[in-house]
Design a protein around this motif. Sequence first.
Motif, PDB file in Angstrom:
ATOM      1  N   SER A  13       1.442 -12.074  -2.586  1.00  0.00           N
ATOM      2  CA  SER A  13       0.823 -11.173  -3.573  1.00  0.00           C
ATOM      3  C   SER A  13       0.862  -9.736  -3.073  1.00  0.00           C
ATOM      4  N   PHE A  14       0.716  -9.541  -1.770  1.00  0.00           N
ATOM      5  CA  PHE A  14       0.810  -8.199  -1.199  1.00  0.00           C
ATOM      6  C   PHE A  14       2.195  -7.613  -1.430  1.00  0.00           C
ATOM      7  N   LYS A  15       3.236  -8.391  -1.156  1.00  0.00           N
ATOM      8  CA  LYS A  15       4.602  -7.904  -1.332  1.00  0.00           C
ATOM      9  C   LYS A  15       4.887  -7.570  -2.795  1.00  0.00           C
ATOM     10  N   GLY A  16       4.412  -8.427  -3.702  1.00  0.00           N
ATOM     11  CA  GLY A  16       4.625  -8.171  -5.128  1.00  0.00           C
ATOM     12  C   GLY A  16       3.910  -6.926  -5.602  1.00  0.00           C
ATOM     13  N   LEU A  17       2.646  -6.757  -5.209  1.00  0.00           N
ATOM     14  CA  LEU A  17       1.889  -5.562  -5.609  1.00  0.00           C
ATOM     15  C   LEU A  17       2.457  -4.308  -4.957  1.00  0.00           C
ATOM     16  N   PHE A  18       2.876  -4.423  -3.708  1.00  0.00           N
ATOM     17  CA  PHE A  18       3.450  -3.273  -3.016  1.00  0.00           C
ATOM     18  C   PHE A  18       4.704  -2.808  -3.749  1.00  0.00           C
ATOM     19  N   LYS A  19       5.532  -3.761  -4.146  1.00  0.00           N
ATOM     20  CA  LYS A  19       6.755  -3.405  -4.871  1.00  0.00           C
ATOM     21  C   LYS A  19       6.432  -2.808  -6.239  1.00  0.00           C
ATOM     22  N   ARG A  20       5.418  -3.331  -6.909  1.00  0.00           N
ATOM     23  CA  ARG A  20       5.038  -2.810  -8.224  1.00  0.00           C
ATOM     24  C   ARG A  20       4.535  -1.368  -8.120  1.00  0.00           C
ATOM     25  N   TYR A  21       3.761  -1.066  -7.095  1.00  0.00           N
ATOM     26  CA  TYR A  21       3.183   0.272  -6.966  1.00  0.00           C
ATOM     27  C   TYR A  21       4.129   1.266  -6.280  1.00  0.00           C
ATOM     28  N   SER A  22       5.027   0.774  -5.411  1.00  0.00           N
ATOM     29  CA  SER A  22       5.875   1.678  -4.631  1.00  0.00           C
ATOM     30  C   SER A  22       7.347   1.615  -5.001  1.00  0.00           C
TER      31      SER A  22
END
Length: 184
Positions: free
Chosen positions: A123-132
Motif C-alpha cells: 500500500s505504501f508503494k501504491g500510494l507513493f506512486k500515486r502521489y509522486s
Amino acid sequence: MNTVHFQKTAKFGQTFPLKMTYYQQQFISIREKSFPKDYLCKQVIRAKEFIDSHFHNPIVLQDIAQEAYFSKFHFLRLFKLIYGKTPHQYLTEVRIEQAKQLLKTDITISEVCFAVGFDSVSSFKGLFKRYSNVTPSTYRKQYAYLQPITQSSLRFLPYFLSLKKSNFQDIQPRTNTDLCASSN
C-alpha cells in the motif's frame, strides 16, 4: 438604494448602529455560511498540528477529531472546507513527504514504510506512486543521480555569474543598434 438600519453588538457589550445595503447583508450572510468562525479554524489547525506531529503512529479520524473537540463528522466537514482535502488525504501527503526525506538516506524501503506509519509495503508503494508519479525505488535512484550534480553545481555556472557584483542592475542591456554593429 435601500439601506437597512440595525444594531450590531461588538465585544465588551458595546453596541453601535450600522447602515448596510441589501447586497452588503447578503455578502455577510454568504461569508458566515461559507467560512467557519475563527475559533473553529483554530481547533482545526490544532488537529492538523496533531497530524503533523503524530503521523508515524496509527491515527484514526476519531483521534484527530477528539484533538479538535469535535465529532468526527463535523470535524471532517470543517477540515475539508478549510484545507480542501480530507484529514486522511492530508495524513497520507505528510507521510509521503516524510518518506521522501527518509528515502534520501540508506534506510530500506520497507523500513521507511513502517517508519512513516504505513501498515503494508504494497500500500505504501501504491500510494507513493500515486502521489509522486514514481515508485519509491525510482525516487531513490533519481535522488542518487541528482545528488552529485547539485553538490557540484557551481562548476556548471557561467563565468559571469561567478563575478562578485551586488546585483544585475550594474550590467547594461544591449540595444538593437549594438547587436547590429557587432554582427558586421
